[in-house]
Enzyme design. Structure first.
Site, PDB file in Angstrom:
ATOM      1  N   HIS A 142       0.788  -1.416  -0.044  1.00  0.00           N
ATOM      2  CA  HIS A 142      -0.183  -0.042  -0.122  1.00  0.00           C
ATOM      3  C   HIS A 142       0.938   1.337  -0.095  1.00  0.00           C
ATOM      4  CE1 HIS A 142      -3.145   2.915   1.089  1.00  0.00           C
ATOM      5  NE2 HIS A 142      -3.977   1.879   0.876  1.00  0.00           N
ATOM      6  N   ASP A 161      -8.088  -5.011  -0.263  1.00  0.00           N
ATOM      7  CA  ASP A 161      -8.600  -5.873  -1.440  1.00  0.00           C
ATOM      8  C   ASP A 161      -8.170  -7.421  -1.438  1.00  0.00           C
ATOM      9  OD1 ASP A 161      -7.534  -3.065  -3.249  1.00  0.00           O
ATOM     10  OD2 ASP A 161      -9.587  -3.700  -3.139  1.00  0.00           O
TER      11      ASP A 161
HETATM   12  C1  SDX Z   1      -6.168   0.377  -3.103  1.00  0.00           C
HETATM   13  O1  SDX Z   1      -4.208   4.859  -1.806  1.00  0.00           O
HETATM   14  C2  SDX Z   1      -5.240   4.124  -1.100  1.00  0.00           C
HETATM   15  O2  SDX Z   1      -5.691   4.434  -0.189  1.00  0.00           O
HETATM   16  C3  SDX Z   1      -5.796   2.850  -2.077  1.00  0.00           C
HETATM   17  C4  SDX Z   1      -6.950   2.057  -1.443  1.00  0.00           C
HETATM   18  C5  SDX Z   1      -7.878   2.812  -1.110  1.00  0.00           C
HETATM   19  O3  SDX Z   1      -8.833   2.494  -0.017  1.00  0.00           O
HETATM   20  O4  SDX Z   1      -8.565   3.742  -1.803  1.00  0.00           O
HETATM   21  O5  SDX Z   1      -6.462   1.613  -0.106  1.00  0.00           O
HETATM   22  C6  SDX Z   1      -7.302   0.884  -2.272  1.00  0.00           C
HETATM   23  O6  SDX Z   1      -5.841   0.822  -4.068  1.00  0.00           O
HETATM   24  C7  SDX Z   1      -5.357  -0.537  -2.190  1.00  0.00           C
HETATM   25  C8  SDX Z   1      -4.192  -1.300  -2.998  1.00  0.00           C
HETATM   26  C9  SDX Z   1      -4.622  -2.192  -4.041  1.00  0.00           C
HETATM   27  N1  SDX Z   1      -3.466  -2.626  -4.928  1.00  0.00           N
HETATM   28  C10 SDX Z   1      -2.685  -3.770  -4.992  1.00  0.00           C
HETATM   29  O7  SDX Z   1      -3.132  -4.623  -3.971  1.00  0.00           O
HETATM   30  C11 SDX Z   1      -1.904  -3.791  -5.931  1.00  0.00           C
HETATM   31  C12 SDX Z   1      -0.600  -5.033  -5.555  1.00  0.00           C
HETATM   32  N2  SDX Z   1       0.141  -3.613  -4.814  1.00  0.00           N
HETATM   33  C13 SDX Z   1       1.266  -2.881  -5.492  1.00  0.00           C
HETATM   34  O8  SDX Z   1       0.996  -2.800  -6.818  1.00  0.00           O
HETATM   35  C14 SDX Z   1       1.692  -1.757  -4.698  1.00  0.00           C
HETATM   36  O9  SDX Z   1       1.840  -2.401  -3.401  1.00  0.00           O
HETATM   37  C15 SDX Z   1       0.828  -0.535  -4.658  1.00  0.00           C
HETATM   38  C16 SDX Z   1       0.521  -0.187  -5.957  1.00  0.00           C
HETATM   39  C17 SDX Z   1      -0.331  -0.686  -3.789  1.00  0.00           C
HETATM   40  C18 SDX Z   1       1.578   0.541  -3.835  1.00  0.00           C
HETATM   41  O10 SDX Z   1       2.662   0.926  -4.879  1.00  0.00           O
HETATM   42  P1  SDX Z   1       3.789   2.046  -4.162  1.00  0.00           P
HETATM   43  O11 SDX Z   1       3.479   2.552  -2.834  1.00  0.00           O
HETATM   44  O12 SDX Z   1       4.057   2.785  -5.516  1.00  0.00           O
HETATM   45  O13 SDX Z   1       5.052   1.214  -3.892  1.00  0.00           O
HETATM   46  P2  SDX Z   1       6.380   0.578  -4.997  1.00  0.00           P
HETATM   47  O14 SDX Z   1       5.507   0.068  -6.123  1.00  0.00           O
HETATM   48  O15 SDX Z   1       7.348   1.693  -5.085  1.00  0.00           O
HETATM   49  O16 SDX Z   1       6.758  -0.911  -4.210  1.00  0.00           O
HETATM   50  C19 SDX Z   1       7.863  -0.503  -3.244  1.00  0.00           C
HETATM   51  C20 SDX Z   1       8.578  -1.746  -3.225  1.00  0.00           C
HETATM   52  C21 SDX Z   1       8.870  -2.337  -4.821  1.00  0.00           C
HETATM   53  O17 SDX Z   1      10.195  -3.270  -4.375  1.00  0.00           O
HETATM   54  P3  SDX Z   1      11.614  -2.344  -4.601  1.00  0.00           P
HETATM   55  O18 SDX Z   1      11.711  -1.596  -5.949  1.00  0.00           O
HETATM   56  O19 SDX Z   1      11.919  -1.467  -3.492  1.00  0.00           O
HETATM   57  O20 SDX Z   1      12.613  -3.627  -4.704  1.00  0.00           O
HETATM   58  O21 SDX Z   1       7.737  -2.967  -2.743  1.00  0.00           O
HETATM   59  C22 SDX Z   1       7.470  -3.835  -3.989  1.00  0.00           C
HETATM   60  C23 SDX Z   1       7.996  -3.058  -5.042  1.00  0.00           C
HETATM   61  O22 SDX Z   1       8.431  -3.996  -6.344  1.00  0.00           O
HETATM   62  N3  SDX Z   1       5.943  -4.242  -3.909  1.00  0.00           N
HETATM   63  C24 SDX Z   1       5.644  -5.243  -4.280  1.00  0.00           C
HETATM   64  C25 SDX Z   1       4.215  -5.222  -4.226  1.00  0.00           C
HETATM   65  N4  SDX Z   1       4.067  -4.014  -3.561  1.00  0.00           N
HETATM   66  C26 SDX Z   1       5.021  -3.374  -3.715  1.00  0.00           C
HETATM   67  N5  SDX Z   1       6.399  -6.700  -4.408  1.00  0.00           N
HETATM   68  C27 SDX Z   1       5.381  -7.738  -4.744  1.00  0.00           C
HETATM   69  N6  SDX Z   1       3.987  -7.581  -4.596  1.00  0.00           N
HETATM   70  C28 SDX Z   1       3.493  -6.526  -4.206  1.00  0.00           C
HETATM   71  N7  SDX Z   1       2.113  -6.512  -4.099  1.00  0.00           N
END
Ligand code: SDX
Length: 428
Positions: free
Chosen positions: A307, A364
Site C-alpha cells: 500500500h 482488497d
Molecule cells: C487500494 O491509496 C489508497 O488509499 C488505495 C486504497 C483505497 O482505499 O483507496 O487503499 C485501495 O488501491 C489498495 C491497493 C490495491 N492494489 C494492490 O493490491 C496491487 C498490488 N500492490 C502494489 O501494486 C503496490 O503495493 C501499490 C500500488 C499498492 C503501492 O505501490 P507503491 O507505493 O508505488 O510502492 P512501490 O510500487 O514503489 O513498491 C515498493 C517496493 C518495490 O520493490 P523495490 O523496487 O523497492 O525492490 O515494494 C515492492 C515493489 O516491487 N512491492 C511489491 C508489491 N507491492 C510493492 N512486491 C510484490 N508484490 C506487491 N504487491
C-alpha cells in the site's frame, strides 16, 4: 515544540517557508511561494510526499494502521454504524440525530429511480462489457438527466446533488450487474433501507419471490462502510482534480470510477481472486508464487499486498478477514481461495522481502472472498468498491468546492528537446 518554518539555502540566499500544522499526522511545508522566490519547483513522482489539500474528512496513519472517518476509528464505525449513517457522517461531518438520519434517508428515497431513457443506454452495451466501463459511462450520462446537479454553487445545491447521486448510483451499480447476467432491470423499493434496496435490485430473480438474507445484507453493509473513504487515494484525487475545473458532480464521479478500475487501485480486488484461482489451479504451492512476487525479473505481483500509505496491516483488511471467516461459516461455504489467501499471508508476512518493504495485506486482499461468497461475480467486485467509495468521493468533492480549492494544474520538469527550427520534409 517543533519548528514552525523551514529554511532553504539556494544560490547563496536563504528562504523561509512556513509549516502548516495538522490536528494529527503529517505537518507540511507551504511551498506556495517557492517558484516565485527561488525559480525552483518540487518533483515528487506519484505525490508520495506531497499534500494536495487540507481536509477534515478522513485520517489514516500508515505506520500505526489507523483509519478514522471524521475522527471515529474504523473499528468502532464498522461494528456500531451502518452505511447510510456513514454516508451522512462523511458528507456532514457529524453523526446524525434520529431526525437528521430519517430526513437524509427519506431524501435519498425521493430520488430512488432512474430515467427510463437511461435503460436504453445500458441495452446498447455488449453483455461482455466490463461492468466498470459500463458504470463509468452510465454515471457520466446521469448528467444529461439531472442538469440541476451540474454546476452547483451553494451548500444546499451541493447536498441535493449528493442525495441525487447516492440514490441513482446504487441503481447503476445494480443494473450493471444485471446486464452481465442478462437479467431484466429492477426498480428501487422504498420500503427497504439503502443496502437492502441495492441487494434486491441487483439479485431479485424475475421468477421467484425475493428472500432478504440478513447475513448477506449485514456483510454488504460492513463492506460498503469499510470502502467509504480513504483520504487522497488515486480515484479520490481524480474526483477532486476533475471537480476543481468546476465540472459537475456526476462527471467528476465518473472519472473516479475510471481511476478506481485500475488493477493497482480498486481493480485489485478482482485481481486478487484471479490470482488465488490461478494459484489453486497451479496446485496451490504458495511458496512458488511468493518467490515469483519477489523476483524482479518476474512481472507477477502479490495482488492485495502492499500500500502507498499503510506500512502496517491495513485495519480494513483485519476487519474483512474476520468477516470473511464469519460469513463463510454462517453461509456454510468452504472456499479454497480463503485457505490459499491465509497461507499466502502467513508465508509473506514471515518473508524478509515483504517485512523489509513493509508489505501487508490491504483492503482488497480478503474482500473478494466475501463478495464471491455472496454470489457476486469477480468482474463486479470493483463496482462494489465504487458503491462503497461513493460517499467518500462526494464528500471530498463537496469539501474541495466549498473550500474553493483552485483548479489543479501541476508543473513539470522538462527534459525534452531545446528549441529548434522546423525542417521541411524535402530536407529531412
Ligand atoms: C487500494 O491509496 C489508497 O488509499 C488505495 C486504497 C483505497 O482505499 O483507496 O487503499 C485501495 O488501491 C489498495 C491497493 C490495491 N492494489 C494492490 O493490491 C496491487 C498490488 N500492490 C502494489 O501494486 C503496490 O503495493 C501499490 C500500488 C499498492 C503501492 O505501490 P507503491 O507505493 O508505488 O510502492 P512501490 O510500487 O514503489 O513498491 C515498493 C517496493 C518495490 O520493490 P523495490 O523496487 O523497492 O525492490 O515494494 C515492492 C515493489 O516491487 N512491492 C511489491 C508489491 N507491492 C510493492 N512486491 C510484490 N508484490 C506487491 N504487491
Amino acid at each position: 515544540m517543533s519548528d514552525n518554518k523551514v529554511i532553504l539555502n539556494y544560490d547563496g540566499k536563504s528562504f523561509e517557508y512556513p509549516i502548516v500544522d495538522s490536528t494529527i499526522g503529517d505537518r507540511g511545508i507551504d511551498i506556495s511561494k517557492l517558484r516565485d522566490q527561488t525559480g525552483l519547483i518540487t518533483l515528487d513522482l506519484g505525490y508520495k510526499n506531497t499534500g494536495a489539500t487540507i481536509s477534515e474528512i478522513t485520517y489514516l496513519d500508515g505506520d500505526k494502521g489507523e483509519l478514522f472517518y471524521r475522527g471515529y476509528p474504523i473499528e468502532q464505525i464498522a461494528e456500531k454504524s451502518n452505511f447510510t449513517e456513514v454516508m451522512y457522517l462523511l458528507l456532514h461531518g457529524e453523526l446524525p440525530s434520529t431526525e437528521q438520519f430519517s430526513s437524509f434517508e427519506n431524501n435519498i428515497k425521493k430520488y430512488n429511480f432512474v430515467a427510463d431513457e437511461l435503460k436504453k443506454l445500458i441495452d446498447v452495451f455488449p453483455r461482455s462489457a466490463h461492468p466498470m466501463g459500463v458504470l463509468s459511462s452510465l454515471t457520466s450520462a446521469l448528467t444529461a438527466f439531472n442538469p440541476k446537479a451540474v454546476d452547483v454553487k451553494s451548500k444546499e445545491e451541493l447536498d441535493l446533488a449528493a442525495e441525487l447521486m447516492i440514490a441513482k448510483f446504487s441503481h447503476l451499480c445494480a443494473w450493471t450487474y444485471r446486464k452481465t447476467q442478462g437479467l431484466p432491470i429492477n426498480h428501487g423499493d422504498n420500503s427497504l433501507n439503502y443496502v437492502e434496496n441495492f441487494y434486491k435490485m441487483a439479485f431479485r430473480l424475475p421468477n421467484e419471490e425475493f428472500q432478504m438474507d440478513p447475513v448477506v445484507v449485514a456483510a454488504l453493509d460492513k463492506l460498503l462502510i469499510l470502502h467509504a473513504d480513504h483520504e487522497q487515494n488515486c480515484s479520490t484525487s481524480t474526483v477532486r482534480m476533475v471537480g476543481s475545473a468546476h465540472t459537475g458532480l456526476f462527471a467528476s464521479i465518473s472519472a473516479g470510477v475510471s481511476a478506481l478500475w485500475g488493477p493497482l487501485h480498486g481493480g485489485a480486488n478482482q485481481a486478487v481472486i484471479e490470482m488465488l484461482e490461478l494459484i489453486e489451479k497451479d496446485g496451490g504451492d504458495v511458496n512458488k508464487w511468493v518467490a515469483k512476487a519477489k523476483d524482479k525479473n518476474d512481472s507477477f505481483r502479490l495482488m492485495g499486498f502492499g500500500h502507498r500509505v499503510y506500512k502496517n496491516f491495513d485495519p480494513r483488511a483485519k476487519i474483512i478477514k474476520k468477516a470473511a471467516d464469519d460469513i463463510l461459516g454462517k453461509l456454510g461455504i468452504q472456499d479454497k481461495a480463503l485457505d490459499i489467501a491465509m497461507q499466502l499471508e502467513k508465508v509473506a508476512l514471515e518473508d524478509e522481502y515483504f517485512i523489509e518493504r513493509k508489505l501487508y495485506p490491504n483492503v482488497d486482499f480478503y474482500s473478494g472472498i466475501i463478495y464471491r461468497a455472496l454470489g457476486i461475480p469477480t468482474e463486479m467486485f470493483t463496482v462494489m468498491f465504487a458503491l462503497g467509495r461513493l460517499p467518500g468521493w462526494i464528500s471530498q468533492w463537496k469539501e474541495m468546492r466549498l473550500k474553493g480549492d483552485p483548479i489543479g494544474r501541476p508543473r513539470q520538469i522538462y527534459q525534452g528537446s531545446p528549441m529548434r527550427d522546423y525542417v521541411d520534409i524535402s530536407k529531412r
